[in-house]
Design an enzyme around this catalytic site. Sequence first.
Site, PDB file in Angstrom:
ATOM      1  N   CYS A 130       0.378  -1.032  -0.334  1.00 18.88           N
ATOM      2  CA  CYS A 130       0.069   0.121  -0.284  1.00 18.88           C
ATOM      3  C   CYS A 130       0.672   1.269   0.311  1.00 18.88           C
ATOM      4  O   CYS A 130       0.901   2.335  -1.024  1.00 18.88           O
ATOM      5  CB  CYS A 130      -0.845   0.176   1.401  1.00 18.88           C
ATOM      6  SG  CYS A 130      -2.678   1.732   1.521  1.00 18.88           S
ATOM      7  N   CYS A 131       1.876   1.197   0.708  1.00 11.51           N
ATOM      8  CA  CYS A 131       2.684   2.446   1.099  1.00 11.51           C
ATOM      9  C   CYS A 131       3.243   2.674  -0.393  1.00 11.51           C
ATOM     10  O   CYS A 131       3.695   4.010  -0.929  1.00 11.51           O
ATOM     11  CB  CYS A 131       3.854   1.849   2.053  1.00 11.51           C
ATOM     12  SG  CYS A 131       3.422   2.266   3.387  1.00 11.51           S
ATOM     13  N   CYS A 211      -1.101   8.381   6.997  1.00 13.93           N
ATOM     14  CA  CYS A 211      -1.653   7.870   6.664  1.00 13.93           C
ATOM     15  C   CYS A 211      -3.120   7.307   7.567  1.00 13.93           C
ATOM     16  O   CYS A 211      -2.874   6.861   8.649  1.00 13.93           O
ATOM     17  CB  CYS A 211      -2.523   7.180   5.568  1.00 13.93           C
ATOM     18  SG  CYS A 211      -1.751   7.469   4.200  1.00 13.93           S
ATOM     19  N   CYS A 214      -3.414   4.042   9.278  1.00 12.89           N
ATOM     20  CA  CYS A 214      -2.457   3.808   9.727  1.00 12.89           C
ATOM     21  C   CYS A 214      -1.650   4.329  10.879  1.00 12.89           C
ATOM     22  O   CYS A 214      -0.320   4.626  11.528  1.00 12.89           O
ATOM     23  CB  CYS A 214      -1.252   3.216   8.686  1.00 12.89           C
ATOM     24  SG  CYS A 214      -2.025   1.417   7.243  1.00 12.89           S
ATOM     25  N   CYS A 237       7.874   3.638   6.076  1.00  7.33           N
ATOM     26  CA  CYS A 237       6.472   3.776   5.054  1.00  7.33           C
ATOM     27  C   CYS A 237       7.497   3.830   3.962  1.00  7.33           C
ATOM     28  O   CYS A 237       7.040   2.811   2.558  1.00  7.33           O
ATOM     29  CB  CYS A 237       5.720   5.129   4.648  1.00  7.33           C
ATOM     30  SG  CYS A 237       7.509   6.382   3.838  1.00  7.33           S
TER      31      CYS A 237
END
Length: 253
Positions: A130-131, A211, A214, A237
């Site tokens: 995702c990062c 984010c 998280c 990240c």
Amino acid sequence: MALHETFSLGVDPELGLQAEVAALNAQFEDATAQDILRAAIRHQFAGDIALVSSFGADSAVLLHMVAQIDPSTPVLFGDTIKMFPATLLYRDELVEKLGLSDVRTFKPSKEDLEANDPAGMLWMSDTDACCHIRKVAPLERILTGFEAWISGRKRFQSASRANLEVFEIDQGRVKVNPLADWSAADILDYAKAHDLPPHPLVAQGYPSIGCMPCTDKVAPGEDPRAGRWRGQDKTECGIHWPTHGKEIDGSGI
């Protein structure tokens, strides 16, 4: 070591970035953050350097310093589309207050999201992926053409940053960490002295803000970044990993 009046280090390009970075760290060993930034922005990397800012908990200090030196310095902000609304509002507030004239917001590509995170829930199963999609790959794209970039990382923030150098190499570029040796007290003192507004979430227990899915609150005495990816063996990240760009898809940070 005294700071040169003008930044005329004159490193032989054939010696490469390793030699250049070593020389820079030696020259600026005792320099102030402002002197480091002034030399980097106006001389060594003039026209080829950008500040990458999260507009997070400590960001106002570095943004203010850069604005005082040259408010037209490119400022790169990554909107992952998972940000706290308060962060976006804070970004707009600081841009106006500091007079920053070249703030560039970058986002994940539509193609990457459609292919890898169509439901927007990838963070629940694979935070690294995702990062990569939402931060690392977009940052690499927007940094194209820049010779150097400025980071707000500090040694006190986490164990993984304890040995942070002021100048380092990142993906063939020089990364500048002018606040590397600053303490939390230094940040607060500077912000107070210059009447800089705090990120609104800091008062709610978020000393490090990323984010929304998280980022968690941090208890007194915890590492300031303990609320990032809570419960996982993850502290970054990816944009500050030395192997930035090579983890997820053979390219990725």
